[in-house]
Design a protein around this motif. Structure first.
Motif, short mmCIF file in Angstrom:
data_model
loop_
_atom_site.label_atom_id
_atom_site.label_comp_id
_atom_site.label_asym_id
_atom_site.label_seq_id
_atom_site.Cartn_x
_atom_site.Cartn_y
_atom_site.Cartn_z
N ALA A 158 0.84 -1.20 0.00
CA ALA A 158 0.00 0.00 0.00
C ALA A 158 0.87 1.25 0.00
O ALA A 158 1.93 1.29 0.63
CB ALA A 158 -0.92 0.01 1.22
N SER A 159 0.42 2.25 -0.73
CA SER A 159 1.08 3.56 -0.80
C SER A 159 0.09 4.61 -0.34
O SER A 159 -1.13 4.41 -0.43
CB SER A 159 1.51 3.86 -2.24
N HIS A 160 0.60 5.75 0.13
CA HIS A 160 -0.30 6.78 0.63
C HIS A 160 0.12 8.18 0.22
O HIS A 160 1.30 8.46 0.04
CB HIS A 160 -0.43 6.70 2.15
N ALA A 161 -0.89 9.03 0.09
CA ALA A 161 -0.70 10.46 -0.14
C ALA A 161 -1.34 11.18 1.04
O ALA A 161 -2.56 11.11 1.23
CB ALA A 161 -1.36 10.88 -1.45
N LEU A 162 -0.52 11.84 1.84
CA LEU A 162 -0.99 12.54 3.03
C LEU A 162 -1.19 14.01 2.72
O LEU A 162 -0.31 14.65 2.13
CB LEU A 162 0.02 12.39 4.17
N VAL A 163 -2.33 14.54 3.10
CA VAL A 163 -2.64 15.95 2.85
C VAL A 163 -2.35 16.76 4.10
O VAL A 163 -2.76 16.40 5.21
CB VAL A 163 -4.12 16.11 2.44
N ALA A 164 -1.63 17.87 3.93
CA ALA A 164 -1.29 18.74 5.04
C ALA A 164 -1.52 20.19 4.65
O ALA A 164 -1.52 20.53 3.46
CB ALA A 164 0.17 18.54 5.45
N ASN A 165 -1.72 21.03 5.64
CA ASN A 165 -1.91 22.47 5.42
C ASN A 165 -3.03 22.74 4.42
O ASN A 165 -2.89 23.55 3.50
CB ASN A 165 -0.60 23.11 4.93
N ASP A 166 -4.13 22.04 4.61
CA ASP A 166 -5.27 22.19 3.70
C ASP A 166 -6.21 23.26 4.24
O ASP A 166 -6.94 23.06 5.21
CB ASP A 166 -6.01 20.85 3.58
N ASP A 167 -6.20 24.42 3.59
CA ASP A 167 -7.08 25.52 3.98
C ASP A 167 -8.34 25.59 3.13
O ASP A 167 -9.09 26.57 3.20
CB ASP A 167 -6.32 26.86 3.87
N GLY A 168 -8.55 24.55 2.31
CA GLY A 168 -9.73 24.54 1.47
C GLY A 168 -9.61 25.37 0.21
O GLY A 168 -10.59 25.57 -0.51
N ASP A 169 -8.39 25.85 -0.08
CA ASP A 169 -8.20 26.69 -1.26
C ASP A 169 -7.56 25.93 -2.42
O ASP A 169 -7.17 26.52 -3.43
CB ASP A 169 -7.34 27.90 -0.91
N GLY A 170 -7.43 24.60 -2.26
CA GLY A 170 -6.84 23.79 -3.32
C GLY A 170 -5.33 23.83 -3.36
O GLY A 170 -4.71 23.29 -4.28
N GLU A 171 -4.72 24.46 -2.36
CA GLU A 171 -3.26 24.60 -2.33
C GLU A 171 -2.62 23.74 -1.24
O GLU A 171 -1.57 24.08 -0.72
CB GLU A 171 -2.89 26.07 -2.12
N ALA A 172 -3.26 22.66 -0.87
CA ALA A 172 -2.72 21.80 0.18
C ALA A 172 -1.41 21.16 -0.25
O ALA A 172 -1.13 20.98 -1.44
CB ALA A 172 -3.74 20.71 0.52
N ASP A 173 -0.59 20.82 0.75
CA ASP A 173 0.64 20.07 0.49
C ASP A 173 0.32 18.58 0.51
O ASP A 173 -0.50 18.12 1.32
CB ASP A 173 1.69 20.35 1.57
N VAL A 174 0.97 17.83 -0.36
CA VAL A 174 0.77 16.39 -0.43
C VAL A 174 2.13 15.71 -0.23
O VAL A 174 3.10 16.03 -0.91
CB VAL A 174 0.17 15.96 -1.79
N TRP A 175 2.16 14.79 0.72
CA TRP A 175 3.36 14.01 1.01
C TRP A 175 3.09 12.55 0.66
O TRP A 175 2.14 11.96 1.17
CB TRP A 175 3.74 14.14 2.48
N LEU A 176 3.92 11.98 -0.20
CA LEU A 176 3.75 10.59 -0.61
C LEU A 176 4.60 9.69 0.27
O LEU A 176 5.77 9.98 0.52
CB LEU A 176 4.15 10.42 -2.07
N VAL A 177 4.01 8.59 0.72
CA VAL A 177 4.71 7.67 1.61
C VAL A 177 4.89 6.32 0.94
O VAL A 177 3.91 5.69 0.53
CB VAL A 177 3.95 7.50 2.94
N ASP A 178 6.14 5.90 0.80
CA ASP A 178 6.50 4.59 0.24
C ASP A 178 5.71 4.27 -1.02
O ASP A 178 5.07 3.21 -1.12
CB ASP A 178 6.26 3.49 1.29
#
Length: 230
Positions: A33-53
């Motif tokens: 399994a792989s994951h995309a973690l969403v951070a700093n999401d203010d609802g403006d479509g500019e969230a950061d995405v961190w991919l894990v393994d």
């Protein structure tokens, strides 16, 4: 046990407000399994995405574009290089490694960032699970959002589960399970093998650690029966 080649039938898993995940080869025994973690999401479509393994799949970039902008690729297990470097290069970002990992950065054909505690400003912190010559593993935890990401020590792939477990300790760690995980109170547990746990996650984690040793014989018998025609 491990799939390879084109992955037209990959499956999205673990979709929740903190991100999503996917299994590249749903029919493989390891259920990577792989994951995309969403951070700093203010609802403006500019969230950061961190991919894990991550394991690469067709149309992955379209899936990620709907979440935000890829900020980096994180490897949490020394053996989980997977397609991390290739995906990082495609998005012009670095591969982030826990600082205690030894001998991993040199094998990655991509820029590398070493981090000791905070994963930039994502809200996730990194913690050691195993650090030995043969196994280096870390987990990510966002205390405020209750998100725990464990790549190998626990999982939900069938070969990891004994009896009615919803989450199981890796067979190689069952006699000395990672008991430090029970200090956490996750609402979501994302794993490197299998689908995540999103209901009563803390209870599932505590049960996995508490019953790890006593259920080891049953798991060994189960896995032997899957391999041998008994």
């Amino acid at each position: 046990m491990k799939g390879s080649g084109e992955t037209p039938e990959w499956q999205e898993i673990d979709r929740f407000d903190g991100g999503t995940g996917w299994i590249a080869y749903p029919d493989e025994g390891m259920q990577r399994a792989s994951h995309a973690l969403v951070a700093n999401d203010d609802g403006d479509g500019e969230a950061d995405v961190w991919l894990v393994d991550p394991v690469d799949v067709p149309d992955l970039d379209s899936l990620l574009a709907g979440l935000g902008t890829v900020r980096g690729v994180v490897l949490l297990l020394d053996r989980h290089r997977r397609d991390g470097a290739a995906i990082a290069n495609r998005h012009d970002v670095s591969v982030w490694l826990p600082r205690f990992f030894d001998g991993v950065a040199e094998d990655l054909d991509a820029p590398v960032e070493l981090f000791r505690h905070d994963l930039a400003d994502s809200g996730f912190t990194v913690h050691e699970v195993v650090d030995s010559r043969f196994w280096q593993e870390a987990f990510l935890y966002d205390r405020d959002r209750g998100i725990l990401v464990v790549p190998e020590a626990v999982g939900t792939g069938d070969y990891l589960l004994a009896g009615d477990e919803r989450l199981g300790v890796h067979p190689m760690l069952r006699l000395k399970p990672p008991s430090g995980l029970t200090r956490l109170n996750p609402e979501h547990i994302l794993v490197g093998h299998g689908r995540g746990v999103h209901e009563d996650a803390t209870a599932a984690l505590e049960d996995a650690i508490r019953g790890s040793q006593s259920r080891t014989p049953a798991l060994v018998v189960k896995n032997i029966r899957k391999i041998l025609p008994l």
